[in-house]
Write a protein that holds these residues in place. Structure first.
Motif, PDB file in Angstrom:
ATOM      1  N   GLY A 192      10.064   0.839   4.166  1.00 63.83           N
ATOM      2  CA  GLY A 192       9.394   1.934   3.485  1.00 63.83           C
ATOM      3  C   GLY A 192      10.302   2.609   2.480  1.00 63.83           C
ATOM      4  N   SER A 238       0.833  -1.195   0.000  1.00 64.48           N
ATOM      5  CA  SER A 238       0.000   0.000   0.000  1.00 64.48           C
ATOM      6  C   SER A 238       0.871   1.250   0.000  1.00 64.48           C
ATOM      7  CB  SER A 238      -0.936   0.014   1.215  1.00 64.48           C
ATOM      8  OG  SER A 238      -0.170   0.035   2.422  1.00 64.48           O
ATOM      9  N   GLY A 239       0.244   2.382  -0.290  1.00 65.12           N
ATOM     10  CA  GLY A 239       0.934   3.664  -0.213  1.00 65.12           C
ATOM     11  C   GLY A 239       2.116   3.772  -1.146  1.00 65.12           C
ATOM     12  N   SER A 240       3.174   4.423  -0.676  1.00 59.50           N
ATOM     13  CA  SER A 240       4.352   4.681  -1.501  1.00 59.50           C
ATOM     14  C   SER A 240       5.091   3.398  -1.878  1.00 59.50           C
ATOM     15  CB  SER A 240       5.308   5.632  -0.772  1.00 59.50           C
ATOM     16  OG  SER A 240       4.710   6.892  -0.587  1.00 59.50           O
ATOM     17  N   GLN A 278       3.753   0.514  -2.546  1.00 57.85           N
ATOM     18  CA  GLN A 278       3.022  -0.034  -3.685  1.00 57.85           C
ATOM     19  C   GLN A 278       3.302   0.767  -4.959  1.00 57.85           C
ATOM     20  OE1 GLN A 278      -1.309   0.625  -4.054  1.00 57.85           O
ATOM     21  NE2 GLN A 278      -1.511  -1.614  -4.142  1.00 57.85           N
TER      22      GLN A 278
END
Length: 444
Positions: A110, A63-65, A67
């Motif tokens: 991340g 999800s998010g960055s 992804q």
């Protein structure tokens, strides 16, 4: 009647087509073609297929960055496949996918900040983070690091050779020459481009290692990279300007003429020519130095350096790091070829010690439009603060980085009274300058 029959048959064929049929995945099509070759290629392609399927699973579940970056890596693979480039670039392209899977999917890390560099366990290769494309091979960073290691008096036994061998595994054949490509979109180009600066730095590093070790493999590899300097864009980086021979930073963008990259390309190519005795390379260096004597002075603004020019004129100014880098390259060119590079180097270093020159500060009161118009000019890129003060009170305040040249600003007309317009600048090297003028606003 015959025409009607044909139309009916076509309608039946369309109706018979499976609903929602998907177009073949170009990456999987490429991998199937590689598998059909048999042998080691087929075995490698089977492993890449597993990586690709894992990448698609990761892109669905992250999800998010994280992804977004994984999807970007997959999109870059697809771009190469659609242009029928992936087959010959499968090893480095899927190596990029593998590293991003390790980072985002296996280790669940991340995204990093733009420009962050890292290595992965068991490898010396440097990767750089580009938002939207994740971790990417960085040829310039790697060859720059290899050049740095070559300056060590006592490097670890075998370290330089194993590093160079690992880098050579990521090389591809591009339009007949050996190349170290970048696999993400940049400067208007799709994945799969080369850099003149990175190529020359690589030729410098590999030929220096080969000369030091007496190992012809590395010198031969450097020689195989020379084709980039003989081919024009989009495959190579050779350009002809009115002043003579120019080397591009980015093969995909012939409009962007980067000054510091041109200088380093000449320097790196010269080291390779000296190490190898390659007369073709030496001839290119001679042509480029002759052209650079006319081209590089165009990057001197009289107060700072330009990062790039276009065929039609000046582009943006360098940031501090690129200005310093440009100056260091000019120092080397001064030592090898003297004028005009010595004067340019001295100028670039001097500019770092000089504050921004502020000029043409003016203010006009427009009672009809109820505006206060302020104009000024600055000599070089800097951080600007423009204020309208009434006594000790700041009525308006504008803060922004600006490049050299004239600038204008409009403020709503303040109430009647006497004001001081104060313009301050902080240069990229941290030096400050200030000037001011009075202005009176009448009753309206």
């Amino acid at each position: 009647m015959r025409r009607l029959t044909i139309i009916v048959c076509l309608l039946l064929l369309v109706a018979a087509a499976p609903a929602g049929a998907k177009k073949p995945d170009p990456v999987l099509t490429t991998l199937s073609a590689l598998q059909a070759r048999g042998g080691q290629t087929a075995s490698d392609a089977t492993g890449w297929r597993r990586l690709y399927n894992q990448g698609k699973i990761a892109a669905r579940h992250l999800s998010g960055s994280a992804q977004a970056n994984m999807k970007g890596v997959l999109a870059n693979l697809t771009s190469l496949a659609k242009r029928r480039l992936l087959g010959d670039r499968a090893f480095p392209a899927f190596l990029v996918l593998q590293r991003n899977l390790e980072w985002f999917w296996t280790d669940r890390k991340g995204p990093a900040a733009y420009g962050t560099r890292t290595t992965f366990p068991g490898s010396q290769i440097i990767y750089e983070f580009y938002p939207g494309s994740g971790w990417q091979l960085q040829p310039l960073a790697n060859f720059g690091h290899l050049n740095g290691l070559l300056k060590l008096r006592h490097p670890k036994a075998g370290q330089l050779e194993s590093y160079a061998d690992e880098l050579l595994q990521t090389a591809v054949t591009r339009d007949g020459f050996l190349a170290f490509e970048y696999y993400f979109p940049w400067s208007g180009g799709a994945p799969g481009w080369v850099s003149g600066m990175a190529t020359a730095t690589g030729m410098q590093a590999l030929s220096t290692l080969g000369k030091r070790d007496g190992d012809a493999r590395y010198v031969d590899a450097a020689h195989s990279m020379l084709g980039a300097f003989n081919a024009g864009p989009p495959w190579g980086i050779r350009m002809s300007l009115p002043q003579g021979l120019f080397f591009l930073q980015y093969s995909q963008d012939p409009s962007l003429l980067v000054g510091n990259a041109y200088a380093q390309s000449i320097l790196g190519l010269d080291v390779y020519a000296t190490n190898s005795g390659d007369t073709t390379a030496a001839g290119l260096v001679s042509q480029a130095v002759s052209a650079a004597r006319q081209i590089l002075p165009l990057y001197d603004t009289g107060a700072w350096s330009l990062y790039y020019r276009t065929r039609s004129g000046p582009g943006h100014e360098s940031d501090l790091s690129y200005h310093e880098l440009f100056g260091s390259f000019l120092d080397e060119m001064c030592q090898r070829w003297q004028a005009p590079f010595c004067d340019m180097a001295a100028n670039f270093h001097r500019y770092e010690t000089e504050p921004v020159t502020l000029s043409s500060l003016r203010a006009k009161v427009d009672t009809r439009k109820k505006q206060l118009r302020v104009g000024f000019a600055i000599s070089k890129r800097s951080g600007i603060t423009l204020s309208a003060k009434r006594g000790t009170k700041t009525v308006y305040n504008f803060v922004s980085p600006l490049e050299r040249g004239p600038h204008k600003l409009l403020w709503p007309l303040p109430k009647r009274g006497s004001y001081t317009i104060v313009l301050s600048a902080k240069s990229l090297s941290g030096l400050t300058s200030q000037t001011s003028i009075p202005v009176s606003v009448p009753h309206t």
